[in-house]
Scaffold this motif. Structure first.
Motif, mmCIF file in Angstrom:
data_model
loop_
_atom_site.group_PDB
_atom_site.id
_atom_site.type_symbol
_atom_site.label_atom_id
_atom_site.label_comp_id
_atom_site.label_asym_id
_atom_site.label_seq_id
_atom_site.Cartn_x
_atom_site.Cartn_y
_atom_site.Cartn_z
ATOM 1 N N LEU A 297 75.732 27.060 60.306
ATOM 2 C CA LEU A 297 75.382 27.961 59.142
ATOM 3 C C LEU A 297 73.995 28.646 59.344
ATOM 4 O O LEU A 297 73.937 29.800 59.154
ATOM 5 N N PRO A 298 73.215 28.184 59.656
ATOM 6 C CA PRO A 298 71.456 28.408 60.063
ATOM 7 C C PRO A 298 71.485 29.652 61.067
ATOM 8 O O PRO A 298 70.922 30.489 60.727
ATOM 9 N N ILE A 299 72.572 29.392 61.828
ATOM 10 C CA ILE A 299 72.614 30.452 63.020
ATOM 11 C C ILE A 299 73.088 31.771 62.580
ATOM 12 O O ILE A 299 72.724 32.771 62.768
ATOM 13 N N ILE A 300 74.095 31.385 61.831
ATOM 14 C CA ILE A 300 74.889 32.707 61.007
ATOM 15 C C ILE A 300 73.886 33.467 60.376
ATOM 16 O O ILE A 300 73.758 34.677 60.127
ATOM 17 N N ASN A 301 73.152 32.717 59.427
ATOM 18 C CA ASN A 301 72.151 33.058 58.662
ATOM 19 C C ASN A 301 71.060 33.944 59.233
ATOM 20 O O ASN A 301 70.782 35.278 58.920
ATOM 21 N N SER A 302 70.693 33.454 60.332
ATOM 22 C CA SER A 302 69.748 34.282 61.326
ATOM 23 C C SER A 302 70.157 35.420 61.657
ATOM 24 O O SER A 302 69.437 36.406 61.820
ATOM 25 N N ILE A 303 71.541 35.462 62.451
ATOM 26 C CA ILE A 303 72.254 36.525 63.024
ATOM 27 C C ILE A 303 72.171 37.560 61.796
ATOM 28 O O ILE A 303 71.954 39.028 62.260
ATOM 29 N N ALA A 304 72.995 37.288 60.832
ATOM 30 C CA ALA A 304 73.122 38.341 59.690
ATOM 31 C C ALA A 304 71.882 38.870 59.391
ATOM 32 O O ALA A 304 71.559 40.194 59.068
ATOM 33 N N SER A 305 70.835 37.849 59.082
ATOM 34 C CA SER A 305 69.519 38.618 58.833
ATOM 35 C C SER A 305 68.931 39.575 59.805
ATOM 36 O O SER A 305 68.344 40.731 59.358
ATOM 37 N N TRP A 306 69.044 39.409 61.000
ATOM 38 C CA TRP A 306 68.564 40.060 62.041
ATOM 39 C C TRP A 306 69.199 41.569 62.169
ATOM 40 O O TRP A 306 68.801 42.497 62.345
ATOM 41 N N VAL A 307 70.663 41.551 61.951
ATOM 42 C CA VAL A 307 71.471 42.674 62.074
ATOM 43 C C VAL A 307 71.179 43.421 60.878
ATOM 44 O O VAL A 307 70.950 44.752 61.290
ATOM 45 N N LEU A 308 71.183 43.134 59.853
ATOM 46 C CA LEU A 308 70.750 43.666 58.490
ATOM 47 C C LEU A 308 69.281 44.431 58.544
ATOM 48 O O LEU A 308 69.110 45.701 57.906
ATOM 49 N N LYS A 309 68.471 43.592 59.190
ATOM 50 C CA LYS A 309 66.925 44.352 58.978
ATOM 51 C C LYS A 309 66.793 45.252 60.117
ATOM 52 O O LYS A 309 65.725 46.253 59.934
ATOM 53 N N GLN A 310 67.848 45.521 60.948
ATOM 54 C CA GLN A 310 67.605 46.677 61.891
ATOM 55 C C GLN A 310 67.708 47.965 61.199
ATOM 56 O O GLN A 310 67.324 49.118 61.525
ATOM 57 N N ARG A 311 68.388 47.969 60.059
ATOM 58 C CA ARG A 311 68.546 49.072 59.241
ATOM 59 C C ARG A 311 67.438 49.594 58.767
ATOM 60 O O ARG A 311 67.484 50.908 58.133
ATOM 61 N N ASN B 276 62.456 39.240 51.152
ATOM 62 C CA ASN B 276 62.291 37.532 51.056
ATOM 63 C C ASN B 276 62.671 37.046 52.343
ATOM 64 O O ASN B 276 63.820 36.340 52.476
ATOM 65 N N PRO B 277 61.952 36.922 53.303
ATOM 66 C CA PRO B 277 62.214 36.451 54.645
ATOM 67 C C PRO B 277 62.515 35.048 54.672
ATOM 68 O O PRO B 277 63.308 34.487 55.578
ATOM 69 N N GLU B 278 62.303 34.187 53.858
ATOM 70 C CA GLU B 278 62.708 32.797 53.617
ATOM 71 C C GLU B 278 64.130 32.528 53.121
ATOM 72 O O GLU B 278 64.359 31.383 52.724
ATOM 73 N N SER B 279 64.845 33.703 52.739
ATOM 74 C CA SER B 279 66.040 33.305 51.920
ATOM 75 C C SER B 279 66.947 32.796 52.748
ATOM 76 O O SER B 279 67.008 32.711 53.880
ATOM 77 N N GLY B 280 67.824 31.906 51.962
ATOM 78 C CA GLY B 280 69.017 31.400 52.608
ATOM 79 C C GLY B 280 70.345 31.877 51.965
ATOM 80 O O GLY B 280 71.356 31.199 51.805
ATOM 81 N N LEU B 281 70.467 33.202 51.665
ATOM 82 C CA LEU B 281 71.478 33.856 51.095
ATOM 83 C C LEU B 281 72.731 33.529 52.026
ATOM 84 O O LEU B 281 73.678 33.178 51.309
#
Length: 503
Positions: free
Chosen positions: A3-17, A138-143
């Motif tokens: 899950l931590p890796i999923i969280n990192s990937i999702a965050s990276w993809v969304l931040k490209q927007r 909120n870069p520390e988010s664990g959403l």
């Protein structure tokens, strides 16, 4: 995949927007100009496009001169053609989805067209952008380490003439991408249950043992769900049920009357609230900063915006302005042209700009939901804020409310009559009434002038609603749950009289 890796990937993809958002922040009017010309070009060969000769429209000026401002009733014949299976009527690509919406003013259902472009480039894009902005702030988010508890409409999807209709939330769930379904709770089966009271228990059963990190839904109905969760679990607050909860994404009704109740239910100091502005017709604006009440108008969702100043709305002097011409502090009725074939459509909402660089708004009410019987121009924004202040001062809590005029009768002056359902009653109603009235006067100079020495308006009248009055009223109309809302203000007494009979 952990899950931590999923969280990192999702965050990276969304931040490209973020980079694309920065483009319309820098060039807002150019983005909107290009968008309207693309919409016109796309619809040249449609029945609507031929009627207004879109092939020769090369500027906004020509478009605004040829195409009239329209209400749903005026566009309905073309929408009904599309619902019967005819295509290329209002939009070039096939439209088979229709969001059924009756709002609060009309018993007759509206069927809002939802194209494939609107689903992908507006509704889902808006949802992703909301997450993108939240994660960026909120870069520390664990959403994404947990799930989002979504509370949508209580409606199934129905088929009619090879087209499909239902609540917008049901349509979005039906077409939801896999990533969104994976990160949401309850299941689609429960989310689409049509019986609200049965659905409420099913949601609690499915979600209490999940790792819920966010909520999404209308504040009034979410409050009902959260109280049910505490009742069923025996916990004292929501953080005891979901300790990793970090944000509530809300919209549909003003949050102000409910804020203090939520803060008691969710006592986490770091807990965030993010507001959105969306409707069956589109996804319009997003709170883009922590701890703010301002909403960033999203300009690249296939929606072109125009505005009608409320001081001229519905009069012979009514004028329509573009985004580049709006002024801070003025109330405007919103007009949209969309990638679902709504052309210069009067959505019925009113907004006020609080910033023009970038364009940020606050929702102030509805064009039909205000009181102006005596020239007081009372907006929902005024009553929501005044009610929140009165509750704060008197330590009370409100479930719902509506307001109607008391018309002048002979020499008797007019007044405003309120129906308020309290969760916690004021210890002294006289003080509550005084704070409410005085706060309204500070917020609205027209109301203040009419109340001065009881010149036109007598002091407001408050009826204390019996428990569950508004709930029972909605239930009688089969409007429990989801997107259904209590009509806050009206120039007529219809809603109030119905409630008085149910008291």
């Amino acid at each position: 995949m952990p899950l931590p890796i999923i969280n990192s990937i999702a965050s990276w993809v969304l931040k490209q927007r973020i980079h694309q958002i920065e483009l319309f922040l820098k060039y807002p009017n150019e983005v909107q100009e290009e968008l309207i010309l693309n919409l016109i070009k796309s619809a040249e060969s449609t029945q609507f496009g031929k009627q207004y000769q879109f092939s020769s429209v090369k500027s906004y000026q020509t478009f605004s001169e040829r195409v009239p401002i329209s209400t749903y009733e005026e566009l309905e014949p073309l929408i009904e053609q599309t619902r019967r299976g005819e295509q290329n009527v209002i939009w070039p690509t096939n439209i088979k989805w229709f969001a059924k919406s009756s709002g609060t003013t009309n018993a007759k259902s509206k069927f809002i067209p939802v194209s494939g472009e609107a689903l992908e480039d507006c509704h889902y894009k808006g949802s992703k952008d909301l997450l993108c902005m939240y994660l960026n702030n909120n870069p520390e988010s664990g959403l994404f380490l947990g799930k989002s508890l979504r509370l949508g409409g209580s409606s199934q999807i129905y088929e009619d003439n090879n087209s499909y209709f239902g609540d917008l939330s049901a349509i979005l769930i039906e077409n939801m991408p896999i990533w969104a379904e994976f990160s949401s709770t309850p299941s689609n089966k429960v989310s689409l249950m049509s019986q609200w009271e049965t659905k409420l228990s099913a949601i609690v059963n499915e979600t209490v043992n999940e790792n819920v990190t966010s909520f999404a839904g209308v504040p009034s109905w979410m409050l009902v769900l959260l109280n049910k969760v505490l009742e069923d679990t025996g916990k004292s607050n929501i953080m005891e049920v979901w300790p990793n909860l970090e944000v509530y994404f809300h919209g549909g009704v003003s949050f102000d009357p409910y804020r203090e109740q939520y803060q008691k239910l969710i006592p986490g100091e770091k807990f965030k609230y993010y507001e959105i502005y969306n409707a069956s017709e589109g996804f319009f604006a997003i709170q883009d900063r922590n701890d703010s009440k301002d909403l960033l108008l999203m300009l690249d969702y296939g929606i072109f915006y125009e505005f009608i100043p409320m001081d001229s709305f519905g009069t012979p002097l009514q004028k329509v302005v573009r985004l580049a011409e709006v002024e801070i502090g003025k109330n405007y009725a919103v007009v949209i042209t969309t990638n679902s074939g709504l052309w210069r459509y009067l959505i019925g909402d009113t907004v006020r700009f609080v910033s023009i660089n970038p364009y940020r708004i606050r929702i102030t009410g509805r064009t039909k939901h205000h009181i102006n019987v005596f020239g007081e121009e009372l907006m929902i924004e005024n009553t929501d804020m005044a009610l929140a202040k009165a509750c704060s001062v008197t330590q009370t809590e409100v479930v719902d409310y509506t307001v109607a005029p008391v018309f002048m009768d002979g020499k008797e002056k007019g007044a405003h009559e309120w129906m308020i359902e309290f969760k916690k009653n004021p210890a002294d109603m006289t003080i509550f009434q005084k704070v409410l009235d005085e706060t309204l006067q500070t917020l609205n100079s027209d109301y203040e002038a009419k109340r001065h020495n009881n010149m036109t308006l007598n002091p407001l009248i408050i009826n204390v609603a019996r428990p569950k009055l508004f709930y029972d009223w909605l239930k009688m109309q089969d409007k429990l749950g989801g997107q259904h809302k209590i009509p806050r203000l009206s120039n007529q007494r219809d809603y109030l009289e119905q409630l008085l009979k149910l008291q």
